[in-house]
Design a protein around this motif. Structure first.
Motif, PDB file in Angstrom:
ATOM      1  N   GLN A  45      21.329 -13.952  25.262  1.00 30.64           N
ATOM      2  CA  GLN A  45      22.474 -14.531  24.555  1.00 30.64           C
ATOM      3  C   GLN A  45      23.165 -13.458  23.715  1.00 30.64           C
ATOM      4  O   GLN A  45      22.515 -12.740  22.954  1.00 30.64           O
ATOM      5  CB  GLN A  45      22.032 -15.692  23.649  1.00 30.64           C
ATOM      6  N   GLU A  59      20.063 -11.414  22.385  1.00 28.67           N
ATOM      7  CA  GLU A  59      18.717 -11.918  22.119  1.00 28.67           C
ATOM      8  C   GLU A  59      18.089 -12.376  23.426  1.00 28.67           C
ATOM      9  O   GLU A  59      18.727 -13.082  24.215  1.00 28.67           O
ATOM     10  CB  GLU A  59      18.758 -13.083  21.125  1.00 28.67           C
ATOM     11  N   LEU A  62      13.015 -16.784  26.322  1.00 30.13           N
ATOM     12  CA  LEU A  62      12.165 -17.123  27.467  1.00 30.13           C
ATOM     13  C   LEU A  62      12.536 -18.460  28.087  1.00 30.13           C
ATOM     14  O   LEU A  62      12.941 -19.381  27.396  1.00 30.13           O
ATOM     15  CB  LEU A  62      10.709 -17.219  27.005  1.00 30.13           C
ATOM     16  N   ARG A  63      12.396 -18.540  29.398  1.00 34.45           N
ATOM     17  CA  ARG A  63      12.574 -19.798  30.122  1.00 34.45           C
ATOM     18  C   ARG A  63      11.404 -19.974  31.079  1.00 34.45           C
ATOM     19  O   ARG A  63      10.917 -18.994  31.637  1.00 34.45           O
ATOM     20  CB  ARG A  63      13.885 -19.764  30.933  1.00 34.45           C
ATOM     21  N   PRO A  74      11.398 -23.484  25.666  1.00 33.76           N
ATOM     22  CA  PRO A  74      10.428 -22.692  24.894  1.00 33.76           C
ATOM     23  C   PRO A  74       9.950 -23.451  23.653  1.00 33.76           C
ATOM     24  O   PRO A  74       8.835 -23.248  23.200  1.00 33.76           O
ATOM     25  CB  PRO A  74      11.202 -21.428  24.522  1.00 33.76           C
ATOM     26  N   ASN A 118      11.786 -12.309  20.399  1.00 33.25           N
ATOM     27  CA  ASN A 118      11.168 -13.161  19.389  1.00 33.25           C
ATOM     28  C   ASN A 118       9.669 -12.904  19.295  1.00 33.25           C
ATOM     29  O   ASN A 118       8.991 -12.760  20.304  1.00 33.25           O
ATOM     30  CB  ASN A 118      11.420 -14.635  19.724  1.00 33.25           C
ATOM     31  N   ASP A 180      14.321 -14.113  11.506  1.00 30.91           N
ATOM     32  CA  ASP A 180      14.947 -15.226  12.234  1.00 30.91           C
ATOM     33  C   ASP A 180      14.888 -16.510  11.408  1.00 30.91           C
ATOM     34  O   ASP A 180      14.031 -16.643  10.535  1.00 30.91           O
ATOM     35  CB  ASP A 180      14.147 -15.423  13.537  1.00 30.91           C
ATOM     36  N   ASP A 181      15.770 -17.445  11.714  1.00 31.13           N
ATOM     37  CA  ASP A 181      15.733 -18.796  11.117  1.00 31.13           C
ATOM     38  C   ASP A 181      15.626 -18.748   9.598  1.00 31.13           C
ATOM     39  O   ASP A 181      14.919 -19.569   8.993  1.00 31.13           O
ATOM     40  CB  ASP A 181      14.538 -19.598  11.674  1.00 31.13           C
ATOM     41  N   GLN A 204      20.461 -21.932  12.280  1.00 31.26           N
ATOM     42  CA  GLN A 204      21.586 -22.709  12.819  1.00 31.26           C
ATOM     43  C   GLN A 204      21.761 -24.067  12.140  1.00 31.26           C
ATOM     44  O   GLN A 204      22.851 -24.620  12.163  1.00 31.26           O
ATOM     45  CB  GLN A 204      21.466 -22.867  14.326  1.00 31.26           C
ATOM     46  N   GLU A 236      23.503 -17.917  13.259  1.00 29.65           N
ATOM     47  CA  GLU A 236      23.017 -18.484  14.524  1.00 29.65           C
ATOM     48  C   GLU A 236      23.660 -19.837  14.790  1.00 29.65           C
ATOM     49  O   GLU A 236      23.965 -20.584  13.870  1.00 29.65           O
ATOM     50  CB  GLU A 236      21.517 -18.763  14.441  1.00 29.65           C
ATOM     51  N   GLU A 239      29.335 -22.654  16.879  1.00 29.23           N
ATOM     52  CA  GLU A 239      29.940 -23.421  17.975  1.00 29.23           C
ATOM     53  C   GLU A 239      31.437 -23.662  17.825  1.00 29.23           C
ATOM     54  O   GLU A 239      32.112 -23.978  18.799  1.00 29.23           O
ATOM     55  CB  GLU A 239      29.223 -24.778  18.124  1.00 29.23           C
ATOM     56  N   TYR A 258      26.994 -20.872  21.006  1.00 28.01           N
ATOM     57  CA  TYR A 258      27.645 -21.318  22.235  1.00 28.01           C
ATOM     58  C   TYR A 258      29.131 -20.966  22.251  1.00 28.01           C
ATOM     59  O   TYR A 258      29.707 -20.798  23.324  1.00 28.01           O
ATOM     60  CB  TYR A 258      27.465 -22.834  22.408  1.00 28.01           C
ATOM     61  N   PRO A 263      22.852 -18.697  26.200  1.00 25.51           N
ATOM     62  CA  PRO A 263      21.867 -17.816  26.844  1.00 25.51           C
ATOM     63  C   PRO A 263      22.094 -17.860  28.366  1.00 25.51           C
ATOM     64  O   PRO A 263      22.330 -18.928  28.922  1.00 25.51           O
ATOM     65  CB  PRO A 263      20.527 -18.468  26.474  1.00 25.51           C
TER      66      PRO A 263
HETATM   67  P1  C2E Z   1      15.446 -18.943  18.109  1.00 23.15           P
HETATM   68  O1  C2E Z   1      14.840 -17.591  18.230  1.00 23.15           O
HETATM   69  O2  C2E Z   1      15.905 -19.344  16.759  1.00 23.15           O
HETATM   70  O3  C2E Z   1      16.613 -18.983  19.176  1.00 23.15           O
HETATM   71  C1  C2E Z   1      17.790 -19.714  19.005  1.00 23.15           C
HETATM   72  C2  C2E Z   1      17.784 -20.992  19.793  1.00 23.15           C
HETATM   73  O4  C2E Z   1      19.027 -21.674  19.570  1.00 23.15           O
HETATM   74  C3  C2E Z   1      17.714 -20.803  21.306  1.00 23.15           C
HETATM   75  O5  C2E Z   1      17.017 -21.922  21.848  1.00 23.15           O
HETATM   76  C4  C2E Z   1      19.181 -20.829  21.712  1.00 23.15           C
HETATM   77  O6  C2E Z   1      19.369 -21.201  23.068  1.00 23.15           O
HETATM   78  C5  C2E Z   1      19.710 -21.883  20.782  1.00 23.15           C
HETATM   79  N1  C2E Z   1      21.138 -21.730  20.512  1.00 23.15           N
HETATM   80  C6  C2E Z   1      21.857 -20.582  20.466  1.00 23.15           C
HETATM   81  N2  C2E Z   1      23.164 -20.824  20.165  1.00 23.15           N
HETATM   82  C7  C2E Z   1      23.261 -22.168  20.001  1.00 23.15           C
HETATM   83  C8  C2E Z   1      24.363 -23.046  19.679  1.00 23.15           C
HETATM   84  O7  C2E Z   1      25.500 -22.630  19.482  1.00 23.15           O
HETATM   85  N3  C2E Z   1      24.080 -24.365  19.577  1.00 23.15           N
HETATM   86  C9  C2E Z   1      22.819 -24.868  19.794  1.00 23.15           C
HETATM   87  N4  C2E Z   1      22.650 -26.190  19.678  1.00 23.15           N
HETATM   88  N5  C2E Z   1      21.762 -24.076  20.107  1.00 23.15           N
HETATM   89  C10 C2E Z   1      21.988 -22.747  20.208  1.00 23.15           C
HETATM   90  P2  C2E Z   1      15.892 -21.747  22.955  1.00 23.15           P
HETATM   91  O8  C2E Z   1      16.291 -20.696  23.936  1.00 23.15           O
HETATM   92  O9  C2E Z   1      15.562 -23.120  23.456  1.00 23.15           O
HETATM   93  O10 C2E Z   1      14.663 -21.184  22.139  1.00 23.15           O
HETATM   94  C11 C2E Z   1      14.045 -21.949  21.138  1.00 23.15           C
HETATM   95  C12 C2E Z   1      13.072 -21.136  20.332  1.00 23.15           C
HETATM   96  O11 C2E Z   1      11.957 -20.742  21.139  1.00 23.15           O
HETATM   97  C13 C2E Z   1      13.653 -19.834  19.799  1.00 23.15           C
HETATM   98  O12 C2E Z   1      14.389 -20.079  18.618  1.00 23.15           O
HETATM   99  C14 C2E Z   1      12.379 -19.044  19.540  1.00 23.15           C
HETATM  100  O13 C2E Z   1      11.824 -19.390  18.293  1.00 23.15           O
HETATM  101  C15 C2E Z   1      11.454 -19.534  20.631  1.00 23.15           C
HETATM  102  N6  C2E Z   1      11.380 -18.511  21.701  1.00 23.15           N
HETATM  103  C16 C2E Z   1      12.223 -18.303  22.746  1.00 23.15           C
HETATM  104  N7  C2E Z   1      11.811 -17.239  23.487  1.00 23.15           N
HETATM  105  C17 C2E Z   1      10.696 -16.764  22.882  1.00 23.15           C
HETATM  106  C18 C2E Z   1       9.797 -15.669  23.146  1.00 23.15           C
HETATM  107  O14 C2E Z   1       9.961 -14.857  24.084  1.00 23.15           O
HETATM  108  N8  C2E Z   1       8.734 -15.513  22.280  1.00 23.15           N
HETATM  109  C19 C2E Z   1       8.532 -16.336  21.217  1.00 23.15           C
HETATM  110  N9  C2E Z   1       7.467 -16.108  20.415  1.00 23.15           N
HETATM  111  N10 C2E Z   1       9.356 -17.358  20.926  1.00 23.15           N
HETATM  112  C20 C2E Z   1      10.429 -17.574  21.752  1.00 23.15           C
END
Ligand code: C2E
Ligand code: MG
Ligand code: MG
Ligand code: MG
Length: 285
Positions: A45, A59, A62-63, A74, A118, A180-181, A204, A236, A239, A258, A263
């Motif tokens: 993303q 960023e 993972l999927r 994830p 992450n 993050d966050d 976010q 983060e 939109e 978005y 992503p």
């Molecule tokens: P995160 O690191 O805080 O990533 C941001 C999440 O918000 C991502 O969800 C992304 O797709 C989503 N997002 C980005 N822009 C927007 C937007 O404009 N609106 C909305 N509603 N959502 C948005 P995703 O991809 O489902 O990932 C969720 C969480 O899973 C991530 O939060 C992260 O904490 C974790 N994650 C993902 N990949 C990995 C990884 O490789 N390792 C680890 N340890 N955690 C991961």
């Protein structure tokens, strides 16, 4: 009648709980094979500088494409990977993939930016993170400034001093670190200045509610803290244009969400980069 309706409700509830339990067991069992079976992939993303109107980073997210259940979020499987300890080998794989992919993009002159990965607190606890990062950098032969690690405030729940030691080692390699966050974790602000990071990412949740004056106050405060500590700040989940206008007016210029780009898998991302070529190229310089 009321009694039997109540009983039915309990039955429904039980069935739902059972289904969730079965799904979790299934995911737990299959996650072990997911890596070996090539079911995991990485989406990217964009992070966009709204002031310069150019790409500043990406960023890695993972999927999991499960053969029977389809795409699993994830948010659902990372906690399972953490419980089972699989998160360490998964993170090793993500670090390797990201560094190799990013190096290839740089070589092909497709894009030259820093990509973030992450990090789970479990990976810090394992004591293997530094070694994993060094290995990925060496094997891909990428510049260490092209890799960023996203940590969360939960590092304060483990051993802050040990985390700081590990982060200092990573920083000495030249790797970037962001929080993050930010604003949703359990940590106090007490030692934020002691944790060696380069950027704060505003959660976010705040951006989503940024029409509310009280959330605006919190966002402004986070931006001010970042400024005082000489940290970059990234918003983060951006939109809408209203959100961008507000964030820019408060001095936040880097955005992810978005509005700029979801992503994307590598193929979609490459097409997106070409479509945004001129502006993305500026980020290279
Ligand atoms: P995160 O690191 O805080 O990533 C941001 C999440 O918000 C991502 O969800 C992304 O797709 C989503 N997002 C980005 N822009 C927007 C937007 O404009 N609106 C909305 N509603 N959502 C948005 P995703 O991809 O489902 O990932 C969720 C969480 O899973 C991530 O939060 C992260 O904490 C974790 N994650 C993902 N990949 C990995 C990884 O490789 N390792 C680890 N340890 N955690 C991961
Ligand atoms: Mg993140
Ligand atoms: Mg985040
Ligand atoms: Mg998040």
């Amino acid at each position: 009648r009321a009694k039997s309706a109540g009983k039915n409700q309990y039955q429904l509830f039980d069935e739902e709980t059972d289904r969730m339990h079965v799904r979790k067991l299934e995911l737990e069992r299959d996650l072990r094979k997911a890596l070996a079976n090539n079911e995991l992939c990485i989406y990217y993303q964009p992070k966009w500088d709204a002031e310069l109107d150019c790409l500043t980073g990406m960023e890695a997210l993972l999927r999991w494409n499960h053969p029977r259940l389809g795409m699993v979020s994830p948010a659902e499987f990372i906690p399972i990977a953490e419980e089972t300890g699989l998160i360490v080998s998964m993170t090793r794989w993500v670090l390797n993939e990201v560094c190799i992919q990013n190096r290839e993009w740089q070589k092909r002159d497709i894009v030259h930016v820093c990509v973030s990965v992450n990090m789970s607190i479990r990976v810090f606890e394992s004591g293997m993170l530094c070694e994993m990062v060094e290995e990925s950098l060496q094997e891909s032969n990428i510049d260490s400034g092209s890799l960023e690690l996203e940590i969360t405030e939960s590092i304060a729940m483990y051993d802050v001093q040990d985390t700081i030691r590990q982060l200092q080692h990573l920083k000495s390699l030249g790797v970037r670190v962001s929080m993050d966050d930010f604003g949703t974790g359990y940590s106090s602000l007490g030692n934020l200045d002691e944790i060696p990071i380069d950027a704060l990412k505003i959660d976010q949740m705040f951006i989503r509610q940024s029409a509310q004056p009280s959330k605006q106050a919190i966002i402004s405060t986070i931006i001010a803290i970042a400024g005082h500590l000489k940290l970059e700040v990234v918003a983060e989940g951006v939109e809408t244009e209203e959100q961008i206008g507000f964030l820019q007016s408060r001095g936040c210029r880097v955005m992810q969400g978005y509005y700029y780009g979801k992503p994307m898998d590598t193929e979609t991302l490459e097409a997106w980069l070409i479509a945004n070529n001129e502006r993305a190229k500026q980020g290279a310089s």
